[in-house]
Every structure is written in C-alpha cells, then in structure tokens.
Design an enzyme around this catalytic site. Structure first.
Site, PDB file in Angstrom:
ATOM      1  N   GLU A   1     -23.227  54.275  17.788  1.00  0.00           N
ATOM      2  CA  GLU A   1     -21.970  55.190  17.297  1.00  0.00           C
ATOM      3  C   GLU A   1     -21.759  54.668  15.866  1.00  0.00           C
ATOM      4  OE1 GLU A   1     -17.099  54.929  17.837  1.00  0.00           O
ATOM      5  OE2 GLU A   1     -18.288  54.474  19.552  1.00  0.00           O
TER       6      GLU A   1
ATOM      7  N   THR B   1     -14.607  58.190  16.163  1.00  0.00           N
ATOM      8  CA  THR B   1     -13.481  58.306  15.411  1.00  0.00           C
ATOM      9  C   THR B   1     -13.451  59.916  15.133  1.00  0.00           C
ATOM     10  OG1 THR B   1     -13.754  56.069  14.501  1.00  0.00           O
ATOM     11  CG2 THR B   1     -12.026  57.359  13.800  1.00  0.00           C
TER      12      THR B   1
ATOM     13  N   LYS C   1     -12.831  56.820  27.437  1.00  0.00           N
ATOM     14  CA  LYS C   1     -12.700  55.564  26.301  1.00  0.00           C
ATOM     15  C   LYS C   1     -11.292  55.127  26.595  1.00  0.00           C
ATOM     16  CE  LYS C   1     -12.599  54.033  21.835  1.00  0.00           C
ATOM     17  NZ  LYS C   1     -13.157  54.252  20.267  1.00  0.00           N
TER      18      LYS C   1
END
Length: 211
Positions: A42, A71, A131
């Site tokens: 990521e 993000t 998450k």
C-alpha cells in the site's frame, strides 16, 4: 468487476504500508518487499508521487504483488488511485462515499474505524475487512473485547505491530495486520538497503505463515 482480494488478504495476513518514500526509493523498497514475500503493498496518498509509484509497481510486479492506495480520504482520491492502477483502497476513516465508489468499481476497500459503531457502519456499508486504527493506542485488549459482539467482522489491525508481538495480535482476534516502520526502518530507507528490507519482510511473512 475487480478481484476479490479479501480472502487473499486473510491468507497472507500482512499489508505493507509505504509512506513518505521518494520515487527513487520505491525501486528498492518494492524489490525488497516483494522478494521477502510480501503480497500486499500500500502506498499512502499523502506520499509525494504516490500515483507514479503505484503505476510503476503495477507494471513491475503485476501478478506477483497486489498494489493499493492508503490514506484515501475522499472519492476524488479514490478515483485518482484507481486510475493509477490501485487494486485496493485503505483509509484511516470510514467514508461511506469512498466505500460506495470502490464497490461500484469492483475494487476491494478496507476503511478505517475505531469505535464499535464505526466498525459496524463500515461493515454494513460493504467493507469486508475493517481497518482498526490506531491499534497502537487502542491495544490488544481492545481487539480482544471486540471479539465478543463483533467477531464476525474481520479486522485489519494497523499500528504498533512488531515481529515480537505479531502472534499476540492474531491471538487477540485480528484477521490481518498493517505494517509500516517495523517493516521499513528509516535507516534502511536512507541507506538504500534492499537486503535488510527483504530479510525483515521474510521474517514477518514466515512468522505469519506459522500462525
């Protein structure tokens, strides 16, 4: 529709979180992580050149590694990431419009949440893994307590995971973990030490396989 990567993530158990590297560093970072056996990489969207790094990695590691964006704070970012080739989207927060966009485009989306209310909302909106962030502050006991009422919701625990406590996170109930600085120490980045990144990645991958 895109690939459903959630089942694959549950098998692999690790997402490498890459933040704040240069495009030049991305070359040896990608090599080190992939050679160490990492299958989910990521790049956070607040990394300068994130879109270029994702494009590079998709070209270089296609079929061997899944490349995603982290993000991802809004739909605009989600669109940019998907155009650059992101195969999954990860956020520190739960934004229902980002989840909706990802699902419409067949992209796996793993939004961030902290409270039981947020976790349930993200899952209800269609996120197959949520998450849990910031795990370093919340602690293992928090994950363990969530297992009572919310054991049906797989959690990607992000923050505070090291090689020494990796097994504890899974014992507490995490389905997978996000790894940042413990996988990519600053000194290895500065020195361009691909071998250290490879050996760290391999150590985490082997530890996760043994769980």
């Amino acid at each position: 529709m895109g690939l459903k990567l959630t089942a694959e993530l549950k098998r692999e158990k690790i997402v490498a979180i890459v933040r704040g590297i240069t495009r030049e560093q991305a070359g040896f970072v990608g090599e080190g992580l992939s050679q160490g056996g990492i299958r989910f990489m990521e790049v956070t969207m607040n990394t300068e050149g994130a879109l270029h790094i994702m494009e590079d990695w998709r070209t270089r590691y296609d079929g061997a590694v899944y490349v995603g964006a982290g993000t991802v704070l809004d739909v605009e970012m989600a669109k940019e990431a998907v155009c650059a080739g992101a195969q999954f989207l990860i956020s520190p927060n739960t934004d229902l419009s980002v989840i909706e966009y990802a699902l419409e485009h067949g992209i796996d989306v793993w939004p961030g949440a902290m409270t039981p209310t947020e976790i349930v909302a993200a899952y209800a909106a269609g996120a197959e893994i949520v998450k849990l962030f910031p795990t370093a502050s919340l602690g293992l006991e928090f994950i363990r307590e969530l297992q009572g009422p919310l054991h049906h919701i797989p959690l990607l625990a992000t923050g505070g995971v090291t090689l020494d406590n990796l097994a504890d996170y899974f014992a507490a109930g995490a389905a997978a973990v996000g790894l940042g600085s413990s996988l990519l120490p600053k000194d290895a980045l500065v020195a361009g030490n691909r071998d250290e990144i490879t050996s760290r990645a391999a150590a985490f991958v082997n530890a996760a396989k043994g769980l």
